[in-house]
Design a protein around this motif. Structure first.
Motif, PDB file in Angstrom:
ATOM      1  N   VAL A  80      -1.504  -5.204  -6.420  1.00 33.75           N
ATOM      2  CA  VAL A  80      -1.124  -5.253  -5.015  1.00 33.75           C
ATOM      3  C   VAL A  80      -0.476  -3.927  -4.641  1.00 33.75           C
ATOM      4  O   VAL A  80       0.134  -3.271  -5.488  1.00 33.75           O
ATOM      5  CB  VAL A  80      -0.145  -6.430  -4.746  1.00 33.75           C
ATOM      6  CG1 VAL A  80       1.120  -6.284  -5.563  1.00 33.75           C
ATOM      7  CG2 VAL A  80       0.193  -6.567  -3.267  1.00 33.75           C
ATOM      8  N   SER A 100      -4.603  -6.806  -1.967  1.00 31.03           N
ATOM      9  CA  SER A 100      -3.804  -7.033  -0.766  1.00 31.03           C
ATOM     10  C   SER A 100      -2.843  -5.866  -0.565  1.00 31.03           C
ATOM     11  O   SER A 100      -2.513  -5.143  -1.496  1.00 31.03           O
ATOM     12  CB  SER A 100      -3.025  -8.346  -0.875  1.00 31.03           C
ATOM     13  OG  SER A 100      -2.153  -8.313  -1.980  1.00 31.03           O
ATOM     14  N   CYS A 150     -10.530  -9.729   6.995  1.00 31.56           N
ATOM     15  CA  CYS A 150      -9.360 -10.062   6.197  1.00 31.56           C
ATOM     16  C   CYS A 150      -8.505 -11.095   6.908  1.00 31.56           C
ATOM     17  O   CYS A 150      -8.679 -11.378   8.081  1.00 31.56           O
ATOM     18  CB  CYS A 150      -8.476  -8.842   5.977  1.00 31.56           C
ATOM     19  SG  CYS A 150      -9.249  -7.262   6.117  1.00 31.56           S
ATOM     20  N   ARG A 202       0.604  -7.221   6.633  1.00 33.17           N
ATOM     21  CA  ARG A 202       0.104  -7.736   5.348  1.00 33.17           C
ATOM     22  C   ARG A 202      -1.385  -7.981   5.513  1.00 33.17           C
ATOM     23  O   ARG A 202      -1.809  -8.699   6.419  1.00 33.17           O
ATOM     24  CB  ARG A 202       0.808  -9.033   4.946  1.00 33.17           C
ATOM     25  CG  ARG A 202       0.275  -9.613   3.630  1.00 33.17           C
ATOM     26  CD  ARG A 202       0.895 -10.960   3.287  1.00 33.17           C
ATOM     27  NE  ARG A 202       0.255 -11.533   2.123  1.00 33.17           N
ATOM     28  CZ  ARG A 202       0.671 -11.364   0.871  1.00 33.17           C
ATOM     29  NH1 ARG A 202       1.742 -10.631   0.635  1.00 33.17           N
ATOM     30  NH2 ARG A 202       0.034 -11.909  -0.139  1.00 33.17           N
ATOM     31  N   GLU A 231      -4.908  -9.172   3.535  1.00 31.63           N
ATOM     32  CA  GLU A 231      -5.503  -9.815   2.363  1.00 31.63           C
ATOM     33  C   GLU A 231      -7.000  -9.977   2.591  1.00 31.63           C
ATOM     34  O   GLU A 231      -7.428 -10.311   3.701  1.00 31.63           O
ATOM     35  CB  GLU A 231      -4.881 -11.190   2.120  1.00 31.63           C
ATOM     36  CG  GLU A 231      -3.428 -11.144   1.670  1.00 31.63           C
ATOM     37  CD  GLU A 231      -2.894 -12.533   1.354  1.00 31.63           C
ATOM     38  OE1 GLU A 231      -3.685 -13.489   1.447  1.00 31.63           O
ATOM     39  OE2 GLU A 231      -1.712 -12.653   1.025  1.00 31.63           O
TER      40      GLU A 231
END
Length: 306
Positions: free
Chosen positions: A117, A140, A161, A201, A203
């Protein structure tokens, strides 16, 4: 004789100068000092004690020590040797010393070791290229980025994402909540530019869409150049037509497909959009299924975006 006006240095500048470190704002150096934001970013990353974390631009290590406490290993990539020395000095003689691996160099040009990460306080100049570099991986990212970049990036990321943005405006120097901070960045005219930042954030979707990501990237970039424009207008741009015409001829040459020398690429693109009811659609209102269908329609006619 007129008086010479002496520009007063900011309190932050004086504090930094007394510490012996003058940050190079020309390469986007800015130090994240608010512990609440640092803690929130680390918590949001959900780091396991078996994971390796990549930190880009660790600076003096305010966030690095928090990451070292959570992760199995931290790979810190820093371009400034002065800050590398400060970071190594900070962890020297502590239990964290063996858990930290420092890479000196430009993260965009450096071959990085394995990591699970990325958590970063990204320098402004590399925010866009670095995020796009990670976008098509299965990794991520939790990062502090320019708020304007974060807002424009939402529409692009949401297609590929799971994106979370927490953006709470705060006054300069009072970063009392997770999400956004206001900082001052020196620019070449020796003025101070107020910049708002957001924590994002990102992902990857799991499982990922069944598409060629290079093709996808080319299509979405064209569609989002002007997200409020119709696709019919976006694909009438001369550079777009020339690029797709070149790709089409390369594709036909590789596949040994006869090429119509009188082909009108502009008309061909418009016909594909019209037949499939895409002409009046706009990128900002389309979802991932719309873009997958659009890419398939183009590819079936030999139109490729990479």
């Amino acid at each position: 004789m007129p008086k010479v006006r002496i520009q007063k240095k900011s309190r932050t500048h004086d504090q930094v100068y007394r510490q012996g470190i003058l940050f190079n704002t020309g390469i986007g150096q800015h130090i994240l000092k608010n512990p609440l934001i640092v803690d929130a970013m680390v918590d949001k990353a959900s780091i396991r004690n078996t994971e390796t974390v990549l930190e880009v631009g660790p600076g003096t290590g305010n966030m690095t020590v928090k990451l070292l406490d959570k992760a199995k290993r931290v790979v810190a990539c820093e371009v400034d040797p002065r800050l590398v020395a400060e970071l190594q000095k900070r962890v020297q003689g502590t239990p964290y010393h063996n858990k930290l691996h420092v890479v000196v160099g430009d993260v965009l040009k450096t071959d990085l070791p394995y990591f699970d990460v990325c958590v970063a306080n990204l320098p402004l100049p590399i925010s866009s290229p670095f995020v796009f570099k990670l976008l098509f991986t299965d990794l991520s990212l939790v990062s502090l980025v320019d708020k304007q970049f974060a807002n424009s990036f939402i529409l692009y990321c949401i297609l590929l994402c799971s994106l979370q943005v927490c953006s709470t405006d705060v006054s300069a120097g009072v970063c009392s909540t997770y999400g956004s901070q206001t900082r001052w960045v020196k620019i070449t005219s020796n003025l101070l530019l107020k910049v708002e930042s957001s924590v994002v954030r990102i992902e990857p979707l799991n499982p990922p869409p069944p598409i060629n990501f290079q093709e996808w990237d080319g299509l979405v970039r064209i569609a989002f150049v002007r997200k409020n424009k119709t696709l019919g207008a976006a694909f009438k741009a001369k550079p777009v037509i020339e690029m797709l015409d070149k790709n089409y001829r390369i594709h036909c040459s590789v596949k040994n497909i006869p090429i119509d020398q009188e082909l009108d690429m502009k008309a061909k693109l418009q016909a594909i959009l019209d037949v499939n009811d895409f002409t009046l659609m706009r990128a900002r209102t389309m979802d991932i299924d719309d873009f997958i269908r659009l890419l398939k329609c183009f590819n079936e006619e030999g139109i490729h975006f990479s």
